[in-house]
Motif scaffolding. Structure first.
Motif, mmCIF file in Angstrom:
data_model
loop_
_atom_site.group_PDB
_atom_site.id
_atom_site.type_symbol
_atom_site.label_atom_id
_atom_site.label_comp_id
_atom_site.label_asym_id
_atom_site.label_seq_id
_atom_site.Cartn_x
_atom_site.Cartn_y
_atom_site.Cartn_z
ATOM 1 N N SER C 279 0.854 -1.185 0.000
ATOM 2 C CA SER C 279 0.000 0.000 0.000
ATOM 3 C C SER C 279 0.891 1.237 0.000
ATOM 4 O O SER C 279 2.062 1.169 0.367
ATOM 5 C CB SER C 279 -0.903 0.009 1.233
ATOM 6 N N LYS C 280 0.329 2.363 -0.390
ATOM 7 C CA LYS C 280 1.099 3.593 -0.441
ATOM 8 C C LYS C 280 1.640 3.970 0.946
ATOM 9 O O LYS C 280 2.785 4.364 1.085
ATOM 10 C CB LYS C 280 0.222 4.725 -0.977
ATOM 11 N N THR C 360 8.978 5.940 -3.957
ATOM 12 C CA THR C 360 7.630 6.406 -3.631
ATOM 13 C C THR C 360 7.701 7.576 -2.660
ATOM 14 O O THR C 360 7.030 8.594 -2.818
ATOM 15 C CB THR C 360 6.809 5.259 -3.006
ATOM 16 N N ASN C 364 6.512 11.618 -3.183
ATOM 17 C CA ASN C 364 5.328 12.070 -2.465
ATOM 18 C C ASN C 364 5.658 12.840 -1.192
ATOM 19 O O ASN C 364 4.769 13.200 -0.440
ATOM 20 C CB ASN C 364 4.450 10.872 -2.111
ATOM 21 N N VAL C 373 2.825 5.728 -7.084
ATOM 22 C CA VAL C 373 3.182 4.643 -6.181
ATOM 23 C C VAL C 373 4.006 3.640 -6.976
ATOM 24 O O VAL C 373 3.580 3.180 -8.027
ATOM 25 C CB VAL C 373 1.927 3.965 -5.600
#
Lengths: 519, 216, 384
Positions: C279-280, C360, C364, C373
């Motif tokens: 997951s992010k 990632t 971000n 992602v």
């Protein structure tokens, strides 16, 4: 006769640019070296300020590395060596009864290379990618990584080397060919002796450095692989070649200072130098041994056992002639009639400080123990005791000793003593704690350190500022004495003995137009 | 007075000539020492070869080896290891990590190498042996390090080393380690793959080499 | 014969001196004013401390004697006290005496030194081999017989180095993955380097050896007690020379076996992690940590870099441009010529999951908001 000569020489800037006079050139060397000392001193303050506390506060690690590197290069090649060449220029002709140096025009060249070399070295700091950051030992492959600044530095080292080789050739020629009638080699003042031996060290060692530097340059730019493992070379080879130069270099820095001590201690003990002949032999043995001990700087590179043992034994052996020198100085003082004017204080302080460095040097010679000391602050403390102790103490001793002769004026004795004591306190405060830092495990050349090293680093930083600020006194004293003050007699010091004291203070422009006769 | 001055002048000329001669001799010494600095390089190599100072291994041929006796009374462990230096995007490892042998006996092991890049790359392996004193006794008959190795994109190769540890090996030695460092021989290529030092000589801000990243 | 003789030399005298040394150093270990070596934990480190103390003692005694004479002379033979100078300036007997006596003292120092050196050099009969590789600016450790291999980097957060957070006890002497050795076993180290010369030094183990690119060295140690022993790189190796510490955990042999098993599990999990989809948030969390350890030294904690030397990631073309280019830059390095340093390749040091997490994170955080992602599988596909 001397008045005629006086009339010949030009005045103003061209006097200094084109001078072939040993005294003018000596002055130029000394002035240059003190300018470099200020530059190097400021760099040391940058280093010590960053090390005031753990953490990165003032400078980036890469700039810190440039500071340690250039500080060392400036102090060794820009300050210590030229300062003593300056002293040699001033004093050797006067001490051996010669009118001037043997090769006056070459003398001019050898000086005027220096400002250009120094400019190049300092400029390297402002090049893209910065100056050299791989330590003054410029070990590859690290030194191959740097940018154009490293090339500037390598070129500067070449020029500084050429300058000192020319200076040495001149000194050898002067000492061997220009002595007054009757002054045999074994009647020469010790300062001339130690410089003669130093000059031979220089022409044997500096070209080897030039070779190493040249190989480094061709490795960097012309595809050779002397030190590049990828092409079948060996980075350790550089270390061997470098230290083949580097160890004699240490003696190049300290032997002339030993000569100064040997002039000053008898004067203020009012008693001849004890064991003159053994002093000469000891100096020569030190010089010889300096060429067969180089790899003690490299015990940790993985040498075969035989090599480690050989270099340990040969290095320990240096303690013998060095000890002889110290014993002789002490015996010179023994049952003398001593006074403690500023030059004597510097000489005694120098012997004492150097001895501390000598003993830590003996400890470093012991291979197994060196595995713990290598590349720690213990080494930093050691070589500052040796080089500050011998070279800088020797230099100040010499300047205070001969300043009245040079200027014709007495300097302020009280201030001179203040200068000595403040420098001594500051120096020891800076470097004595570094022994403990090294033993406790602080590596050298790091911009930041673990918390347990904080306290001693603080002392050291305070000491560094204290030492450097104390030098302002010296500049004040020297400038005052140049401008005026009480007239000095020809002999200046009661116990002084030697040809230089038979000349007027200040001496005539050409020292001995007619050679004196030595009994 | 005039005579004295004349004498002085002549004496000065004699001195000047003597000074020049001495200066030239000293200059010759300087040059010789400069040459000596250079000569240290081959001298050092010769010494290393003779004494194994820096672990550079020797080379021999099969005939010489065949003529040697095998010392079956002793067993020596030989370990193998390898490192692909940053700048050479290759996987590189020995297929056998260690073996035991008798001095005098010829053995062969293989190293595996794989080119991880999407272009042809040439590398050179540099051997080193420890303990250094054993190097003169560690002789390679055949080795991938004798020549450069060029690998196509993604190519995998098993490369042999055939060697012998001669019977002259010091009795105290039980373990010998043979290590290879594999270098990218092309400086620009090494830079492109993140090599930071050894293959970096011509590094300057001016030559712009924003190469397409591997696979790009 | 000679060697055997000198091996036995030390005896009682050096035991006494060792006692003195321990007394000097033991209370100092935790104080700010440490005056002597750190507490030795290996036979060789003990011998070195003995030697050091013995030679220091001899030096101090000679120093006091010689300068005692000098200061006596300074006190007694001064003009102000009306002392009249003597005339002597030579004495052959004295010269011989003070040449011979120091020589004999030196011989007495050389004998135990030689013995210790021979002991240090003997790498035979080892129980375990560990290979050390020096990198700018981290260490890699390989246990060839155990199939364990990992990088060890500085764990001190950048905040502490930049004086933005309080410094903790082991400031600069802590790593993410310490090297583990079994107590009482002779460990043989092989040491080499990837780029420039480094030097592996742990004072309490009494070992220091240069790591030289293209060449292999060896040395050994045997920790006689369990504990954590800290050291640093001792050979100037560039910008972060001061930031590549060494931490050795000496544990009992059973714990060592457990540790090896754990390392293998971890490696297996790591390679499995490359296959799963993250997951992010997971990636960002993992990425923040990995970024701090791997990237922050050059690019800065906030991604601001150092102007002219290290590029900022905040708003950089790489970190906001095409994802594939970004991955390739991290894996394979990049030299643009615009900066003093170049981006090294991290393919060998980062797992797919680590690289994906870092990328990632960089896209971000640090002022970038691309929303991308990156999954480990994508990194994997660009490896070759």
């Amino acid at each position: 006769m001397s008045a005629d000569h006086h009339a010949e020489h030009p005045t103003g800037i061209s006097r200094w640019l084109f001078t072939t006079n040993h005294k003018d050139i000596g002055t130029l060397y000394l002035v240059f070296s003190f300018i470099m000392a200020i530059v190097g001193g400021v760099m040391s303050l940058v280093i010590r300020s960053e090390l005031w506390q753990p953490g990165l506060q003032l400078v980036e690690p890469n700039f810190f590395n440039q500071m340690t590197t250039v500080h060392a290069l400036v102090m060794i090649f820009g300050f210590a060596m030229p300062a003593f060449v300056g002293l040699a220029n001033w004093m050797i002709p006067m001490m051996i009864g010669a009118p001037d140096m043997a090769l006056p025009r070459m003398n001019n060249w050898s000086f005027w290379i220096l400002p250009f070399a120094a400019t190049l070295l300092i400029l390297s700091l402002f090049m893209p990618g910065g100056g050299p950051a791989g330590g003054w030992t410029i070990y590859p492959p690290l030194s191959v990584q740097g940018g154009i600044g490293v090339d500037f530095t390598l070129l500067a080292i070449h020029m500084l080397g050429i300058s000192s080789i020319l200076g040495s050739i001149n000194i050898i020629a002067t000492v061997l060919n220009m002595r007054a009638p009757g002054m045999t080699l074994m009647k020469m003042p010790m300062f001339a002796w130690t410089w003669l031996i130093t000059a031979f060290l220089l022409i044997a060692a500096m070209p080897v450095l030039a070779g190493a530097v040249t190989m480094l340059i061709t490795d960097r730019h012309f595809g050779t692989h002397f030190f590049d493992a990828a092409g079948g070379g060996d980075p350790v080879l550089f270390q061997h070649v470098f230290w083949f130069f580097g160890h004699p270099e240490v003696y190049i820095l300290v032997l002339p200072a030993f000569g100064v001590f040997s002039q000053i201690i008898p004067t203020f003990s009012r008693k001849p130098l004890f064991g003159y002949a053994s002093m000469v032999y000891a100096t020569a043995s030190i010089a010889f041994l300096s060429f067969i001990v180089w790899a003690h700087h490299m015990y940790t590179v993985g040498m075969p056992m035989a090599g480690e043992l050989f270099f340990m034994y040969s290095t320990m052996l240096i303690a013998v002639p060095t000890g002889v020198k110290i014993f002789n100085w002490v015996s010179t003082m023994w049952r003398g009639s001593m006074t403690f004017e500023t030059p004597m204080l510097w000489a005694l302080g120098g012997v004492f400080t150097f001895a501390v460095g000598g003993f830590s040097g003996l400890m470093l010679a012991i291979t197994p123990a060196d595995f713990q000391y290598q590349d720690t602050y213990f080494v930093v403390a050691h070589f500052h005791y040796v080089i500050f102790g011998a070279t800088i103490y020797g230099l100040f001793a010499a300047i205070y000793y001969w300043l009245p002769k040079w200027t014709g004026h007495l300097y302020n004795e009280t201030l001179g003593k203040w200068h000595f004591w403040l420098t001594t306190i500051g120096f020891n405060l800076t470097f004595f704690p570094q022994h403990f830092l090294g033993l406790a495990g602080m590596p050298r050349r790091i911009p930041d350190y673990a918390l347990q090293f904080t306290e001693f680093n603080r002392w050291s930083t305070i000491g560094a500022f204290f030492t450097i600020i104390s030098q302002l006194i010296f500049f004040y004293i020297a400038i005052r004495a140049m401008k005026g003050g009480a007239k000095a007699t020809d002999q200046v010091w009661e116990g002084a003995d030697g040809l230089e004291w038979t000349l007027s203070s200040p001496p005539p422009y050409h020292s001995f137009a007619v050679a004196p006769k030595v009994k | 007075m005039a005579d004295a001055m004349h004498d002085g002048k002549r004496q000065q000329d004699v001195r000047t000539a003597a000074n020049r001669r001495l200066a030239l001799k000293l200059a010759a010494v300087t040059l010789a020492m400069f040459g000596f600095g250079y000569a240290l390089s081959p001298m050092y190599d010769a010494m290393c070869k003779a004494l194994g100072i820096n672990g550079k291994t020797g080379r021999t041929d099969a005939q010489t080896v065949a003529a040697q006796p095998v010392d079956v009374t002793r067993t020596v462990t030989v370990e193998f290891t390898g490192l692909a230096i940053s700048g050479l995007p290759w996987e590189f490892k020995p297929l056998v990590k260690k073996l035991e042998l008798h001095p005098g006996e010829t053995r062969e092991v293989k190293y595996l190498v794989r080119n991880l890049a999407k272009e042809e790359i040439t590398g050179q392996a540099i051997p080193s042996v420890t303990p250094g004193e054993t190097a003169p006794h560690f002789k390679k008959i055949e080795c991938f390090c004798f020549t450069r190795q060029t690998l196509k994109p993604g190519e995998t190769r098993e490369m042999p080393v055939r060697f012998v540890v001669d019977a002259g090996l010091d009795k105290g030695v039980q373990t010998i380690t043979l290590s290879y460092s594999f270098f990218n021989i092309d400086k620009l290529s090494a830079q492109k793959y993140g090599g930071t030092s050894l293959a970096q000589a011509g590094e300057h801000a001016d030559h712009d080499h924003v190469h397409p990243a591997p696979g790009g | 014969m000679f060697i055997k003789l000198i091996r036995r030399f030390p005896g009682i005298v050096s035991r006494l001196i060792l006692g003195l040394g321990l007394w000097l150093s033991a209370p100092a270990v935790f104080a700010d004013y440490a005056l002597n070596f750190q507490k030795p934990v290996t036979p060789v480190a003990h011998r070195i401390l003995e030697l050091h103390n013995m030679i220091l003692l001899i030096c101090v005694i000679i120093f006091v004697l010689v300068f005692g004479v000098m200061f006596y002379s300074i006190f007694a033979h001064r003009k102000s006290r009306g002392y009249k100078p003597a005339k002597f300036h030579d004495n052959a007997t004295l010269e011989v005496v003070w040449t011979v006596i120091p020589f004999l003292i030196l011989v007495s120092m050389a004998i135990p030194s030689t013995a210790t050196l021979l002991e240090m050099d003997d790498t035979s009969k080892s129980d375990l081999t560990i290979k050390i590789t020096g990198y700018q600016w981290k260490w890699k450790y390989d246990y060839p017989d155990q199939d364990v291999s990992f990088f060890s980097t500085l764990a001190t957060p950048r905040d502490q180095i930049e004086n933005k957070a309080a410094k903790e006890q082991h400031y600069l002497l802590e790593v993410d993955n310490p090297i583990v050795i079994p107590v009482g076993k002779k460990v043989r180290f092989l040491v080499t380097a990837n780029d420039v010369i480094h030097s592996w030094w742990v004072p309490q183990l009494g070992v220091k050896k240069d790591a030289i690119p293209g060449f292999i060295n060896e040395f050994w140690t045997r920790a006689d007690e369990a504990g954590t022993f800290r050291g640093q790189c001792a050979e100037l190796c560039g910008k972060d020379h001061g930031f590549m510490p060494i931490v050795v955990n000496a544990v009992n042999p059973e714990d060592f076996t457990k540790w090896v098993a754990m390392q293998k599990d971890k490696a297996a999990a790591e390679s499995a992690s490359g296959a799963k989809t993250w997951s992010k948030d997971e990636l960002l969390e993992k990425g923040k940590k990995a970024y701090a350890g791997t990237c922050a030294a050059c690019h800065g904690v906030e991604g601001k870099g150092i102007p002219g030397v290290f590029p900022a990631l905040d708003g950089s073309q790489i970190a906001t441009g095409p994802v594939d280019e970004h991955i390739k830059t991290v894996l394979h390095g990049r030299a643009t010529g615009k900066f003093g340093a170049q981006m090294p390749a991290f393919a060998a040091q980062l797992s797919d999951a680590d690289a994906a997490a870092i990328i990632t994170f960089e896209r971000n955080a640090l002022g970038n908001k691309t929303g991308d992602v990156v999954q480990p599988s994508q990194v994997k596909s660009l490896r070759k």
